[in-house]
Write an enzyme that holds these catalytic residues in place. Structure first.
Site, PDB file in Angstrom:
ATOM      1  N   ASN A 124       1.309  -1.497  -0.061  1.00  0.00           N
ATOM      2  CA  ASN A 124       0.346   0.344  -0.121  1.00  0.00           C
ATOM      3  C   ASN A 124       1.084   1.378  -0.207  1.00  0.00           C
ATOM      4  O   ASN A 124       2.711   1.345   0.017  1.00  0.00           O
ATOM      5  CB  ASN A 124      -1.087   0.065   0.836  1.00  0.00           C
ATOM      6  CG  ASN A 124      -2.362   0.781   0.398  1.00  0.00           C
ATOM      7  OD1 ASN A 124      -2.226   1.894   0.513  1.00  0.00           O
ATOM      8  ND2 ASN A 124      -3.369  -0.224   0.359  1.00  0.00           N
ATOM      9  N   ARG A 125       0.167   2.378   0.610  1.00  0.00           N
ATOM     10  CA  ARG A 125       1.162   3.665   0.127  1.00  0.00           C
ATOM     11  C   ARG A 125       1.822   4.086   1.202  1.00  0.00           C
ATOM     12  O   ARG A 125       1.214   3.892   2.512  1.00  0.00           O
ATOM     13  CB  ARG A 125       0.007   5.063  -0.776  1.00  0.00           C
ATOM     14  CG  ARG A 125      -0.841   4.632  -1.964  1.00  0.00           C
ATOM     15  CD  ARG A 125      -1.959   5.886  -1.578  1.00  0.00           C
ATOM     16  NE  ARG A 125      -2.839   4.885  -3.224  1.00  0.00           N
ATOM     17  CZ  ARG A 125      -3.394   4.141  -3.770  1.00  0.00           C
ATOM     18  NH1 ARG A 125      -3.887   2.854  -2.056  1.00  0.00           N
ATOM     19  NH2 ARG A 125      -3.877   3.682  -4.242  1.00  0.00           N
ATOM     20  N   HIS A 145       3.090  -0.084  -3.120  1.00  0.00           N
ATOM     21  CA  HIS A 145       2.297  -1.251  -3.649  1.00  0.00           C
ATOM     22  C   HIS A 145       4.358  -1.781  -3.894  1.00  0.00           C
ATOM     23  O   HIS A 145       4.456  -2.439  -5.012  1.00  0.00           O
ATOM     24  CB  HIS A 145       2.421  -1.709  -4.158  1.00  0.00           C
ATOM     25  CG  HIS A 145       0.768  -2.095  -3.918  1.00  0.00           C
ATOM     26  ND1 HIS A 145       0.344  -2.710  -2.665  1.00  0.00           N
ATOM     27  CD2 HIS A 145       0.077  -2.270  -4.725  1.00  0.00           C
ATOM     28  CE1 HIS A 145      -0.268  -1.951  -2.338  1.00  0.00           C
ATOM     29  NE2 HIS A 145      -1.116  -2.089  -3.781  1.00  0.00           N
ATOM     30  N   HIS A 181      -1.799 -10.253  -3.573  1.00  0.00           N
ATOM     31  CA  HIS A 181      -2.603  -9.389  -4.317  1.00  0.00           C
ATOM     32  C   HIS A 181      -3.856 -10.196  -4.776  1.00  0.00           C
ATOM     33  O   HIS A 181      -3.514  -9.672  -5.423  1.00  0.00           O
ATOM     34  CB  HIS A 181      -2.133  -8.853  -4.589  1.00  0.00           C
ATOM     35  CG  HIS A 181      -2.042  -7.105  -4.609  1.00  0.00           C
ATOM     36  ND1 HIS A 181      -3.649  -6.641  -5.599  1.00  0.00           N
ATOM     37  CD2 HIS A 181      -2.720  -5.839  -4.065  1.00  0.00           C
ATOM     38  CE1 HIS A 181      -4.296  -5.674  -5.696  1.00  0.00           C
ATOM     39  NE2 HIS A 181      -3.364  -5.117  -4.553  1.00  0.00           N
ATOM     40  N   TYR A 190      -7.286 -11.014  -6.993  1.00  0.00           N
ATOM     41  CA  TYR A 190      -7.807 -10.661  -6.855  1.00  0.00           C
ATOM     42  C   TYR A 190      -8.987 -11.695  -7.105  1.00  0.00           C
ATOM     43  O   TYR A 190      -8.950 -12.575  -8.002  1.00  0.00           O
ATOM     44  CB  TYR A 190      -8.316 -10.051  -8.168  1.00  0.00           C
ATOM     45  CG  TYR A 190      -7.591  -8.827  -8.108  1.00  0.00           C
ATOM     46  CD1 TYR A 190      -6.260  -8.229  -8.340  1.00  0.00           C
ATOM     47  CD2 TYR A 190      -8.267  -7.440  -8.692  1.00  0.00           C
ATOM     48  CE1 TYR A 190      -5.416  -6.978  -8.323  1.00  0.00           C
ATOM     49  CE2 TYR A 190      -7.318  -5.954  -8.825  1.00  0.00           C
ATOM     50  CZ  TYR A 190      -6.405  -6.064  -8.344  1.00  0.00           C
ATOM     51  OH  TYR A 190      -6.255  -5.359  -8.472  1.00  0.00           O
ATOM     52  N   ASP A 219     -11.889   1.025  -0.540  1.00  0.00           N
ATOM     53  CA  ASP A 219     -10.557   1.063  -1.070  1.00  0.00           C
ATOM     54  C   ASP A 219      -9.070   1.148   0.836  1.00  0.00           C
ATOM     55  O   ASP A 219      -9.049   1.977   0.683  1.00  0.00           O
ATOM     56  CB  ASP A 219     -10.022   1.958  -2.357  1.00  0.00           C
ATOM     57  CG  ASP A 219      -8.549   1.598  -2.426  1.00  0.00           C
ATOM     58  OD1 ASP A 219      -7.664   1.007  -2.316  1.00  0.00           O
ATOM     59  OD2 ASP A 219      -8.496   1.635  -3.964  1.00  0.00           O
ATOM     60  N   GLN A 244      -6.573  -4.883   4.335  1.00  0.00           N
ATOM     61  CA  GLN A 244      -6.930  -3.600   2.802  1.00  0.00           C
ATOM     62  C   GLN A 244      -8.057  -4.660   1.871  1.00  0.00           C
ATOM     63  O   GLN A 244      -7.642  -5.497   1.840  1.00  0.00           O
ATOM     64  CB  GLN A 244      -6.131  -3.410   1.944  1.00  0.00           C
ATOM     65  CG  GLN A 244      -5.967  -2.010   1.107  1.00  0.00           C
ATOM     66  CD  GLN A 244      -6.123  -1.101   1.761  1.00  0.00           C
ATOM     67  OE1 GLN A 244      -5.693  -0.547   3.130  1.00  0.00           O
ATOM     68  NE2 GLN A 244      -6.618   0.106   0.720  1.00  0.00           N
ATOM     69  N   GLU A 252      -5.995  -7.953   1.560  1.00  0.00           N
ATOM     70  CA  GLU A 252      -4.727  -7.714   1.599  1.00  0.00           C
ATOM     71  C   GLU A 252      -4.248  -7.433   3.139  1.00  0.00           C
ATOM     72  O   GLU A 252      -5.061  -6.862   3.586  1.00  0.00           O
ATOM     73  CB  GLU A 252      -4.378  -6.486   1.019  1.00  0.00           C
ATOM     74  CG  GLU A 252      -4.550  -6.367  -0.216  1.00  0.00           C
ATOM     75  CD  GLU A 252      -4.050  -5.294  -0.831  1.00  0.00           C
ATOM     76  OE1 GLU A 252      -3.299  -4.805  -1.031  1.00  0.00           O
ATOM     77  OE2 GLU A 252      -5.408  -4.820  -1.433  1.00  0.00           O
TER      78      GLU A 252
HETATM   79  C1  BGC Z   1      -4.689  -0.838  -3.598  1.00  0.00           C
HETATM   80  C2  BGC Z   1      -6.060  -0.429  -4.177  1.00  0.00           C
HETATM   81  C3  BGC Z   1      -4.820  -0.063  -5.593  1.00  0.00           C
HETATM   82  C4  BGC Z   1      -4.971  -1.237  -5.529  1.00  0.00           C
HETATM   83  C5  BGC Z   1      -4.049  -2.210  -7.366  1.00  0.00           C
HETATM   84  C6  BGC Z   1      -5.046  -1.909  -4.004  1.00  0.00           C
HETATM   85  O1  BGC Z   1      -3.860  -3.142  -2.314  1.00  0.00           O
HETATM   86  O2  BGC Z   1      -5.559  -0.208  -2.019  1.00  0.00           O
HETATM   87  O3  BGC Z   1      -5.676   1.462  -4.145  1.00  0.00           O
HETATM   88  O4  BGC Z   1      -5.619   0.753  -6.688  1.00  0.00           O
HETATM   89  O5  BGC Z   1      -3.882  -2.194  -5.058  1.00  0.00           O
HETATM   90  O6  BGC Z   1      -3.227  -0.935  -7.433  1.00  0.00           O
END
Ligand code: BGC
Length: 395
Positions: free
Chosen positions: A130-131, A156, A229, A231, A295, A332, A360
């Site tokens: 994450n950020r 990431h 990650h 999906y 998110d 997340q 996540e």
């Molecule tokens: C983030 C999103 C992001 C996504 C794919 C997620 O873990 O929270 O903001 O867009 O990953 O990049």
């Protein structure tokens, strides 16, 4: 004399009868035991009709280096495929309630699509999941500048995160198929300090759990927050969105974000908000009340680092259920809000808006700049350890 003899005869007869009855009981016991073994054996072969395995095949080339696809099969015949490029899970097949096996994660058939920069489908994430605000943080008053790959923020792990590197792979198949991935993330990579030596172990158990264990050590103080990650779309068909999935998250609080998805620092109660997933809820029932969709990071109720069940995802139609267990303090939940149909799934279907969701496990986003969030600092001599498992079943 006579009576003594007769008494003796009677006693001998009694002893003989006693032994006879014991033999009879023994016989009965052995027969019963054999029946039980037979019944259990038959039941066993019904559930476990094959042995688990892990195979390796060539998947393609990245920068002239061969990468591989590993197929982990458990004793029910359910499979997870993982490539050592980015440690990416490309598929996970599991039956629905009628026994039809389908892939429940988004993924591609070939390496070429993974090289076109998809949004982290199935990948390992690091050095920091994450950020990080403005791509900057400090350790002992030294400021480090990271790659900014998400507007002004770092996301990431930067431009070439652990999702875009080749991991060294080792196969283990003692009782359950296990893939051990190693990567040495160099001092200065994407701006992070310290050589970080990482090991990630993927295991597919016979109980349909995908276990992911992370270990790391460093030679300089650094920050670490590793995650995965995938999906998920439990319907097994990406023509369906994830809005009809039901979700439970064991969290009383979450971390609100600003317009660039950086936490404001507040730990806010989920009570009377669309973030309340304490009771299982349909994802689509309140998503429109959340700007941009879900998110966010949920502050898990668990109070220690034990491997604890923290979330349940369920698709009523297929009957597939997934439980999430983790040692981490945060989760997340990302509802696929940036998916736009640009990428095509392995089955030829476009990956449209909200056709996959991520759960996540992690420390909180931007924790290195937020003193009230649990620290992600790792020092030389310390060991980073984290474990998460995703368990599939039918309900
Ligand atoms: C983030 C999103 C992001 C996504 C794919 C997620 O873990 O929270 O903001 O867009 O990953 O990049």
């Amino acid at each position: 004399m006579f009576s003594i003899n007769q008494n003796m005869n009677n006693s001998i007869k009694k002893v003989l009868n006693f032994y006879k009855s014991i033999n009879c009981m023994k016989y009965l016991f052995y027969s019963l035991f054999s029946i039980i073994v037979l019944v259990c054996g038959c039941k066993g072969t019904k559930d476990t009709n094959q042995s688990s395995s892990i195979t390796k095949s060539v998947y393609g080339k990245v920068n002239d280096q061969e990468v591989y696809l590993f197929t982990l099969t458990n004793n029910k015949g359910n499979q997870v495929k993982i490539t050592n490029y980015g440690g990416i899970v490309t598929s996970w097949t599991f039956p629905n309630k009628t026994g039809k096996k389908e892939n429940i994660v988004i993924g591609f058939d070939s390496i070429t699509q993974y090289l076109q920069q998809p949004p982290y489908f199935g990948a390992l994430i690091g050095r920091y999941g994450n950020r990080i605000a403005n791509g900057k943080f400090k350790i002992d008053s030294i400021e480090y500048i990271l790659a900014t790959n998400n507007g002004k923020n770092h996301l990431h792990g930067g431009n070439i995160g652990y999702d875009k590197v080749i991991w060294d792979a080792k196969v283990v198949n003692d009782t359950t198929p296990t893939l051990v991935l190693n990567y040495l993330s160099k001092d200065g990579e994407e701006g992070y300090p310290g050589n970080l030596s990482i090991q990630v172990t993927y295991t597919l158990t016979n109980d349909d759990e995908l276990e992911i264990e992370y270990n790391a050590t460093t030679d300089k103080p650094t920050i670490v927050n590793l995650t995965q990650h995938n999906y998920y779309n439990l319907t097994g068909d990406v023509s369906n969105t994830i809005l009809n999935h039901s979700l439970m998250i064991d969290a009383d609080n979450y971390t609100p974000v600003d317009s660039t998805l950086i936490p404001t620092g507040e730990i806010k109660s989920v009570l009377n908000t669309p973030f309340d997933f304490k009771q299982i809820q349909k994802i689509g029932s309140r998503i429109d009340a959340v700007t941009g969709g879900y998110d966010h990071n949920w502050v898990l109720n668990k109070k220690d680092t034990s491997l604890t069940m923290v979330a349940t995802l369920w698709d009523e139609v297929s009957g597939r259920k997934m439980e999430v267990f983790t040692t981490e303090p945060g989760l997340q939940f990302y509802s696929g809000n940036f998916m736009d149909g640009k990428f095509i799934n392995y089955d030829g279907k476009p990956l449209k808006y909200r056709t996959g969701l991520c759960l996540e496990t992690q420390h909180f986003p931007n924790a290195p700049n937020q003193a009230n969030f649990a620290s992600t600092l790792l020092k030389p001599g310390e060991k980073y350890h984290s474990k998460t498992k995703y368990k599939l079943s039918i309900q």
